[in-house]
Design an enzyme around this catalytic site. Structure first.
Site, PDB file in Angstrom:
ATOM      1  CB  SER A 266      -0.967  -0.039   1.196  1.00 49.97           C
ATOM      2  OG  SER A 266      -1.963   0.950   1.081  1.00 49.97           O
TER       3      SER A 266
ATOM      4  CG  ASP B 215      -6.732  -2.326  -3.976  1.00 51.26           C
ATOM      5  OD1 ASP B 215      -7.491  -1.906  -3.080  1.00 51.26           O
ATOM      6  OD2 ASP B 215      -5.501  -2.205  -3.936  1.00 51.26           O
TER       7      ASP B 215
ATOM      8  CG  HIS C 202      -5.579  -2.433  -0.019  1.00 48.72           C
ATOM      9  ND1 HIS C 202      -4.927  -1.859  -1.091  1.00 48.72           N
ATOM     10  CD2 HIS C 202      -4.961  -1.948   1.096  1.00 48.72           C
ATOM     11  CE1 HIS C 202      -3.970  -1.056  -0.649  1.00 48.72           C
ATOM     12  NE2 HIS C 202      -3.964  -1.095   0.659  1.00 48.72           N
TER      13      HIS C 202
END
Length: 812
Positions: free
Chosen positions: A679, A752, A786
């Site tokens: 991330s 995601d 994610h």
């Protein structure tokens, strides 16, 4: 260090088949390209030792009974299957649901519940999820005599109850619950039954998409600023509207515990939230209303906040418009966060902005706190006005409110104490939000698991639990706080050599605690601890799930950045490491913003925790012989909203200091260090490769690389692209793709749903790198969001990381 040559390195035995590495200026032959495609189409598996670590069971979660004599142990599968993620899914207004059973697409994954008495002479009871189902949302009844939980089947969701005294489970509803909004049921205050949201009966088949569009998709702005973030899964057209209405419409009803009789309440509607009052007679309902906007998720849709009375009257206490014009970092205008006061029969409390919800507007008070009691026909009472934004309200059992407030600009927090009949509020805590050493802890709630429950209170005392950050690491604590004198007394602190947290106070004399204890060599287990005698009794006896990891050596490193900022990291050395060896090393980090260098340099975490590796963790490479520098501090320090003005310079300086630390220690070589992150850590990785020659290779997972695609702010950046275009440009690795000539492994979940990290970010970044001749590999994980949860995905990601490091860092 000199830059490594792209594409040159050692290929790991057994992992090289199908990997295509194209040297600069060379073209891939058709056979090589086909081999690469074949490799991409098959799941990879890391070595057996790593698979065994990931498949091992873990310490279950724990729920304490309101009577504090029984706990529920919630067991979960280590990982799900890709087949489970491949089941049908609808993406509607920020929600992802399974249309077959009206539940979240990623449903709770509890596989078994064990009722474990805390006394020495009672037998445990165990419930196992039926084949093909999972369990979820376990809650004790307020009287502690039953435990409720949902059974999630392929075609519907049922509510069950478990008799705590007999250990016998039974169904309370059919598979008719509607869990699209989340947890479908809650206990009534008197434990006589549950309040639920049900699917519409005889609702027919879902709306079919039109064979041809009725017209174009039109979006229009009315001239008001609407700086919304880049949300996923939004409603796009009238058919989406129809599907949202079909699947999210519910019928509210109660189900009697004794008979299972269902009693419907009111008419069906789009009820985002339903909560019963402590008196068991009133309902607080949040009803979502059309028309539905295209730019924000359902959490920001227009809604009516209503109180339903026993006589069937609906009292509208607030109406909230679509929250599509909320300022960056702000809150919606009008009343928000309506909740029942858990210490009053039927009193609703809310927060309302006094500054238009805009943090940039000058205002003496940001928020006010209002209250309205049954029969809800008087003027609301104002309880408090606050200089900072209200972030939370908790109530102790005597009606005392602890009101948490925060100021974004100064990173400051204040907690106010509002006692009934005691006059003006008192300031309880006043500190920097960044100062971990001064964190006073969080109030312990009454056990049972229900949301919104009151703070546990004995006489004038409440209890605070915290992680106890210090220069020597975390030492969790339990304090007793006198609400009258504000004096604090430490009842418990984790002893040296262990990491032990107080979870519950089991006796009114404060002498008996339920704790969760672990150490470097002991896996987490639960204990009943007697503070007076110093004795303890084990509640669980879980064994080490991964003995290989106990051979890992761990060391806390402290070092200093060139500008004097104190930094730290945890160094892990693999099993079989011998002093003096220099191993290839993977550095895994995540940058954070601070307003002061002092706060940035504080120690966070504990070296005494059990090394328990889950998911696609970089720490699994320890089992393959790699050294890992975990969590090296990457602070971005700056006042107000300007920290990112020097993001790149500070990032590179922090990474250089971390490399110097491990090289000077003699555990790594400068030319065999890789950088990785997930991330915002992936964003960091790409920036370090673009702006330095410090690393041999990189691993970036689920990142964002072009900040012009998140123009209304990202992470803690509150300025827009148009206010700070040079900052957005300097921080966007996409803009600097030609400068990246170190090998980079990109990974992204195909769906995601994290704001800002669309898969498009990795797709375009890969194209930019490949177009400039970089050595880059891009892995897209089907059905993953994610974070990666499927067993096949997790094993593949770990194998890819190991393969990449073997290829580009050389001999282990």
């Amino acid at each position: 260090m000199s830059r490594p040559r792209r594409g040159v390195g050692r290929v790991a035995p057994g992992l090289a088949v199908g990997l295509a590495v194209v040297l600069p200026g060379a073209a891939a032959s058709p056979s090589v390209a086909q081999d690469a495609a074949a490799a991409a189409a098959a799941w990879l598996t890391p070595p057996r030792e790593i698979v065994e670590i990931l498949d091992a069971p873990r310490t279950p979660d724990l729920l304490v009974s309101p009577n504090r004599d029984v706990v529920a142990l919630l067991e979960r599968r280590p990982m799900r299957s890709i087949a489970e993620l491949a089941r049908p899914m609808l993406r509607l207004a920020g929600y992802r649901i399974d249309p077959r059973n009206s539940a979240p697409w990623r449903s709770p994954g509890v596989t078994a519940i064990t009722l474990q008495p805390l006394g020495p002479d009672r037998e445990a009871a165990r419930v196992v999820a039926p084949w093909g189902t999972t369990l979820g949302w376990a809650r004790f009844a307020p009287d502690g005599r039953h435990l409720s939980y949902a059974v999630l089947r392929d075609t519907g969701v049922e509510q069950w109850v478990l008799d705590v005294g007999t250990g016998v489970p039974r169904p309370l509803t059919s598979a008719s619950l509607n869990a699209t909004w989340g947890e479908p049921c809650a206990w009534l205050a008197d434990s006589s039954g549950v309040l639920c949201r049900f699917r519409m009966s005889a609702r027919g088949s879902p709306p079919e998409p039109p064979r041809a569009p009725d017209g174009p998709i039109v979006r229009e702005s009315d001239g008001r600023p609407a700086p919304v973030r880049t949300y996923q899964d939004l409603l796009a057209d009238p058919h989406d509207d129809a599907l949202f209405t079909y699947h999210f419409t519910s019928q509210i009803g109660t189900v009697a515990l004794a008979t299972g009789r269902r009693t419907d309440i009111g008419r069906p509607g789009l009820f985002a939230r339903v909560a019963g009052a402590p008196d068991g007679r009133h309902l607080l309902v949040e009803r979502v209303e059309p028309p539905f906007p295209r730019s924000v998720p359902a959490a920001r849709f227009a809604r009516s906040i209503e109180i339903w009375t026993p006589g069937g009257r609906a009292v509208e206490v607030a109406r909230r418009p679509v929250a599509d014009t909320v300022p960056i970092g702000g809150v919606p205008t009008g009343p928000r966060a309506h909740r029942w006061n858990p210490t009053q029969p039927a009193t609703v409390v809310w927060i309302e902005a006094r500054d238009g919800g805009d943090p940039r507007r000058e205002a003496a008070h940001r928020d006010r706190m209002g209250s309205l009691a049954a029969p809800f026909d008087e003027a609301p009472e104002e309880l408090l006005r606050t200089e900072f934004r209200v972030t939370g309200v908790a109530w102790s059992e005597d009606g005392t409110a602890l009101v948490d407030t925060a100021d974004r600009a100064t990173r400051w927090r204040r907690t106010w104490l509002l006692r009934p009949g005691a006059g003006d509020p008192r300031r309880l805590f006043d500190r920097s939000a960044e100062d971990a050493y001064a964190d006073p802890g969080t109030p312990l709630r009454r056990p049972g698991g229900a949301p919104g429950r009151a703070i546990l209170q004995h006489g004038d005392h409440i209890y605070l639990t915290g992680r106890g950050a210090s220069p020597q690491g975390d030492h969790p604590f339990l304090d007793r706080l006198d609400l009258t004198t504000l004096d604090r007394e430490r009842l418990f602190e984790s002893p040296a050599g262990r990491y032990e947290q107080a979870l519950a106070v089991l006796a009114t004399d404060d002498g008996t605690l339920l704790t969760r204890r672990e150490s470097r060599s002991e896996p987490p287990n639960y204990f009943v601890r007697d503070l007076e005698t110093g004795t303890e009794r084990a509640v669980t006896r879980h064994v080490d799930p991964a003995p290989l990891l106990r051979q890992v050596r761990r060391q806390r490193l402290s070092y200093t950045r060139a500008d004097g900022v104190a930094l730290g990291a945890t160094l892990y050395l693999p099993p079989g490491y011998r002093d003096g060896e220099r191993r290839p090393l993977l550095m895994w980090a995540y940058p954070r913003e601070y307003t002061s260098a002092t706060a940035a340099g504080q120690v966070r975490g504990s070296a005494e925790r059990f090394l328990d590796v889950r998911g696609a963790s970089h720490l699994l490479l320890l089992a393959a012989g790699y050294a890992i520098l975990d969590g090296p501090a990457m602070p971005i320090v700056g006042g107000g909203e300007t920290a990112n003005d020097n993001y790149v310079e500070q990032l590179v300086a922090s990474a250089a200091a971390a490399i110097d630390a491990v090289v000077d220690l003699g555990v790594a070589d400068r030319d065999r260090i890789a950088i990785g992150g997930h991330s915002y850590g992936a964003f960091m990785t790409a920036n370090l490769l673009a702006h330095s020659d410090l690393f041999r290779a990189g691993i970036a997972r689920s990142g964002a690389y072009n900040r012009t695609l998140t123009p209304f702010g990202f992470q803690n950046e509150r300025r827009t692209f148009w206010e700070a275009p040079e900052v957005y440009g300097a921080m966007s690795p996409f803009f600097h793709a030609p400068a990246i000539d170190e090998p980079l492994l990109l990974t992204h979940g195909a769906i995601d749903d994290n704001s800002g990290t669309f898969p498009l970010q990795s797709e375009r970044f890969y194209a930019a790198l490949a177009g400039h001749g970089a050595t880059v590999r891009y892995v897209t994980l089907p059905h993953e969001s994610h974070g990666y949860v499927a067993r096949e995905s997790v094993l593949h990601v770990v194998a890819e990381m190991l393969r990449w490091c073997d290829l580009h860092l050389g001999e282990r």
